[in-house]
Design an enzyme around this catalytic site. Structure first.
Site, PDB file in Angstrom:
ATOM      1  N   ARG A 114       0.395  -1.531  -0.233  1.00 56.96           N
ATOM      2  CA  ARG A 114      -0.094   0.008  -0.186  1.00 56.96           C
ATOM      3  C   ARG A 114       0.778   1.594   0.169  1.00 56.96           C
ATOM      4  NH1 ARG A 114      -5.366   1.974  -0.773  1.00 56.96           N
ATOM      5  NH2 ARG A 114      -6.120   2.673   0.326  1.00 56.96           N
ATOM      6  N   THR A 391      -9.203   0.905  -9.563  1.00 59.48           N
ATOM      7  CA  THR A 391      -8.594  -0.188  -8.682  1.00 59.48           C
ATOM      8  C   THR A 391      -9.008  -1.910  -9.534  1.00 59.48           C
ATOM      9  OG1 THR A 391      -9.478   0.661  -6.877  1.00 59.48           O
ATOM     10  CG2 THR A 391      -8.485  -1.829  -7.057  1.00 59.48           C
ATOM     11  N   THR A 409      -3.739  -0.603  -6.803  1.00 59.54           N
ATOM     12  CA  THR A 409      -4.530   0.636  -7.576  1.00 59.54           C
ATOM     13  C   THR A 409      -3.794   2.300  -7.515  1.00 59.54           C
ATOM     14  OG1 THR A 409      -7.174   2.011  -6.776  1.00 59.54           O
ATOM     15  CG2 THR A 409      -5.277   1.301  -4.673  1.00 59.54           C
ATOM     16  N   ASN A 411      -5.951   4.140  -6.819  1.00 59.00           N
ATOM     17  CA  ASN A 411      -7.224   4.482  -6.247  1.00 59.00           C
ATOM     18  C   ASN A 411      -8.493   5.215  -7.398  1.00 59.00           C
ATOM     19  OD1 ASN A 411      -9.635   5.868  -4.309  1.00 59.00           O
ATOM     20  ND2 ASN A 411      -8.459   7.717  -3.638  1.00 59.00           N
ATOM     21  N   ASP A 433      -7.987   8.362   0.800  1.00 55.89           N
ATOM     22  CA  ASP A 433      -8.726   7.319   1.284  1.00 55.89           C
ATOM     23  C   ASP A 433      -7.890   7.939   2.710  1.00 55.89           C
ATOM     24  OD1 ASP A 433      -9.879   5.742  -0.116  1.00 55.89           O
ATOM     25  OD2 ASP A 433      -7.921   4.539  -0.760  1.00 55.89           O
TER      26      ASP A 433
HETATM   27  O1  DON Z   1      -7.640   1.257  -1.212  1.00 56.42           O
HETATM   28  C1  DON Z   1      -9.132   1.357  -1.850  1.00 56.42           C
HETATM   29  O2  DON Z   1     -10.084   0.541  -0.534  1.00 56.42           O
HETATM   30  C2  DON Z   1      -9.784   2.486  -2.867  1.00 56.42           C
HETATM   31  N1  DON Z   1      -8.262   3.150  -3.043  1.00 56.42           N
HETATM   32  C3  DON Z   1     -10.186   1.226  -3.569  1.00 56.42           C
HETATM   33  C4  DON Z   1     -10.619   2.381  -5.086  1.00 56.42           C
HETATM   34  C5  DON Z   1     -11.228   1.593  -6.161  1.00 56.42           C
HETATM   35  O3  DON Z   1     -11.566   0.615  -5.744  1.00 56.42           O
HETATM   36  C6  DON Z   1     -11.460   2.187  -7.604  1.00 56.42           C
HETATM   37  N2  DON Z   1     -11.990   1.437  -8.337  1.00 56.42           N
HETATM   38  N3  DON Z   1     -13.988   1.139  -8.835  1.00 56.42           N
END
Ligand code: DON
Length: 579
Positions: A114, A391, A409, A411, A433
């Site tokens: 991450r 993602t 991802t 984001n 986030d």
């Molecule tokens: O880490 C996360 O939960 C978000 N940044 C995920 C973003 C995401 O799934 C966008 N796609 N549809």
């Protein structure tokens, strides 16, 4: 918010009109799945299986398996290929999580790659003069980017658990970037839709649009020379090139030139972490999923624990009774998420309390089987402090008993929209986030507080839930999804569709889904839930809202030695391919 959601889930849209989607997927995704008799038929394989959201990535990973590589080799190859073929979410400028299960070693490990907040990040960096949260800064500026983890994470996985070199894993991606690939209708549409955020920056505009600003149309060749050069440098210089070499210098120059915070020191200091996955039991199956700094695993297991107390199979798939109970469980889990979840390197997360069967039983007592509890009357619960924590998702299995479940991802679709000048890749906007201000929702409407406040070097809370389900010691299900806040609930439903409802993996990923995240207090449903069911749910007090498709779960199920791949029709380029 609606705007963002629409943008985020675009590409998911087509698949949900079932009949239309099936035709589309067969044409565009090269027959990723088809009808057999009256059921959807998953792709089969005995020696290996790859399911990703882009057929070019699936094929490059399939080639690695054919040559005798293992699932980790194939997964890392797929990830780099996605960074080229699907730049809206595939990346080297973002981060993610990978779960690896080895039957031989009887071990499931979690790799946390991450993004991290830069060392100069401050708790109030996204607040304006009046103290309000400025979402433009946290989403579409150079401040939005966290220190990327993807290259370090993939290289770590390969080195520890793979058999091929980084160079071999990156070769197909370099070829794709250098020689180009044919633009698909989905690729073309998404760039048209995201014109506003991408054309704001000269560095992005020149990559994603023609020199005269025109669009790339389906069938045309899309070449990324800067990205090819960056990937080649990394394949030769390794992780050090990305974090300390020319690539790091380009990234830091891009960020520093526009008021961002990432320094060479931040880049050099980044390292991925090996974590213990969250482990739970559901109706005799072992569930392994991602631990903090993702909230995914904790809440997938918590939700399964709550729902285990009901005869879900008897109540039926997507019946009003089943959906009501799922929604009630979801509200309570997301309320807990808002208070307790954050990066465990910084805050104590009561993981064991949240995933205990005892706590699930207490939550069940607060659920009325006939009436929806208003979100406003729900607050985070009190788990026992039992502590000694766009993602894209893809799944790979091999013939050696290894399974890889990976979600990564930048984001939003195309992250911050900012390409690093000269390096050809997009900066993430993962800083959104974090909780910019207690109680103020992020881009997915998720509320957070103290546990997820911004701190230097901290990882922002995620919902990503790469999951591996084992049965009697054998890998059984490999799943996960994109979808922002709906990642957790999408993953939950694929697991329940298989375990409770006996759906094959293709039906399990394609079936219409529902989602509740406590706040806003609405029960979101995709197309395909019957009107009778919706009526009953409204009668129970649910605010039912039909909306765009949620998630895209590229999943694998293994049964009696046969591997079954289910490509989610919510992505028209998805492909499952077996060996
Ligand atoms: O880490 C996360 O939960 C978000 N940044 C995920 C973003 C995401 O799934 C966008 N796609 N549809």
């Amino acid at each position: 918010m609606r705007e963002i959601c629409r943008r985020l889930s675009h590409g998911s849209f087509v698949g949900i009109v079932m009949v239309g989607a099936m035709t589309l997927v067969v044409t565009l995704a090269h027959a990723a799945w088809s009808f057999e008799g009256e059921r959807m038929s998953p792709v089969q394989g005995r020696e290996g299986m790859v399911v990703t959201s882009h057929f070019l990535a699936t094929r490059s990973a399939q080639e690695i398996l054919k040559k005798g590589g293992n699932a980790i080799d194939a997964a890392v190859t797929a990830a780099f290929s996605l960074a080229v073929s699907q730049p809206r979410s595939g990346n080297i400028g973002g981060g993610g999580f990978m779960l690896i299960s080895s039957e031989q070693r009887d071990e499931v490990v979690a790799i946390d790659y991450r993004e991290k907040a830069p060392a100069k990040a401050t708790v109030d960096m996204f607040l304006d003069k009046e103290g309000g949260a400025d979402s433009r800064l946290s989403r579409y500026s150079h401040l939005a980017a966290g220190v990327p983890g993807t290259v370090a994470g993939l290289a770590f996985a390969l080195e520890k658990y793979g058999t091929i070199s980084l160079k071999e894993a990156m070769t197909p991606a370099i070829q794709l970037a250098d020689k180009g690939f044919e633009v698909t209708p989905l690729f073309s549409d998404e760039l048209k839709e995201n014109e506003a955020i991408l054309k704001k920056w000269q560095s992005s505009s020149k990559i994603f649009y023609k020199p005269d600003g025109g669009f790339y149309e389906p069938g045309e060749l899309f070449i990324q020379k800067d990205l090819a050069a960056t990937l080649r440098r990394i394949s030769e210089g390794g992780v050090k090139e990305f974090y300390e070499g020319k690539t790091a210098e380009l990234l830091v120059a891009e960020v520093a030139g526009h008021g961002g915070l990432i320094t060479m020191e931040d880049m050099k200091n980044y390292s991925p972490a090996r974590r213990e996955p969250v482990h739970g039991k559901y109706r005799g199956y072992d569930i392994y999923s991602m631990s903090p700094p993702s909230s995914g695993g904790v809440h997938v297991v918590q939700l399964l624990n709550i729902l285990e107390g009901y005869p879900i199979a008897e109540y039926g798939h997507n019946s009003a009774r089943t959906i009501h109970l799922m929604a009630e469980a979801m509200k309570r889990a997301y309320a807990d998420r808002s208070l307790y979840l954050g990066d465990e390197d910084f805050v104590k997360v009561p993981v064991q309390g949240l995933i205990s069967k005892f706590y699930a039983a207490i939550i069940r007592e607060s659920i009325d089987k006939d009436r929806a509890t208003p979100g406003s009357t729900i607050a985070p619960g009190r788990p026992q402090p039992i502590e000694g924590n766009e993602t894209t998702h893809f799944s790979v299995v091999d013939a050696f008993g290894n399974a890889v479940s990976n979600t990564y991802t930048i984001n939003f679709s195309y992250g911050s929209g900012i390409v690093v000048e000269g390096a050809g890749f997009l900066l993430n906007n993962e800083m959104d986030d974090f909780s910019a201000k207690p109680g103020v929702p992020n881009g997915y409407g998720l509320i957070g507080g103290e546990a997820n406040k911004i701190e230097p070097d901290k990882r922002m809370l995620s919902s990503m839930s790469p999951t591996i389900v084992k049965y009697q010691g054998k890998n059984f299900l490999v799943t996960g999804s994109p979808g922002g806040s709906a990642i957790i609930t999408t993953t939950l439903q694929v697991i329940m569709n298989v375990i409770d409802h006996g759906l094959n993996i293709q039906s399990a990923v394609a079936a219409p889904r529902i989602h509740h995240q406590w706040l806003p207090d609405e029960l979101r449903i995709e197309e395909g839930i019957s009107l009778d069911t919706i009526k009953i749910l409204r009668g129970k007090g649910h605010e039912v809202k039909q909306q765009e498709a949620m998630g895209a779960s590229q999943s694998i199920m293994i049964k009696d030695g046969m591997m079954y791949g289910g490509a989610d029709p919510r992505r028209s380029t998805a492909l499952a391919a077996g060996l």
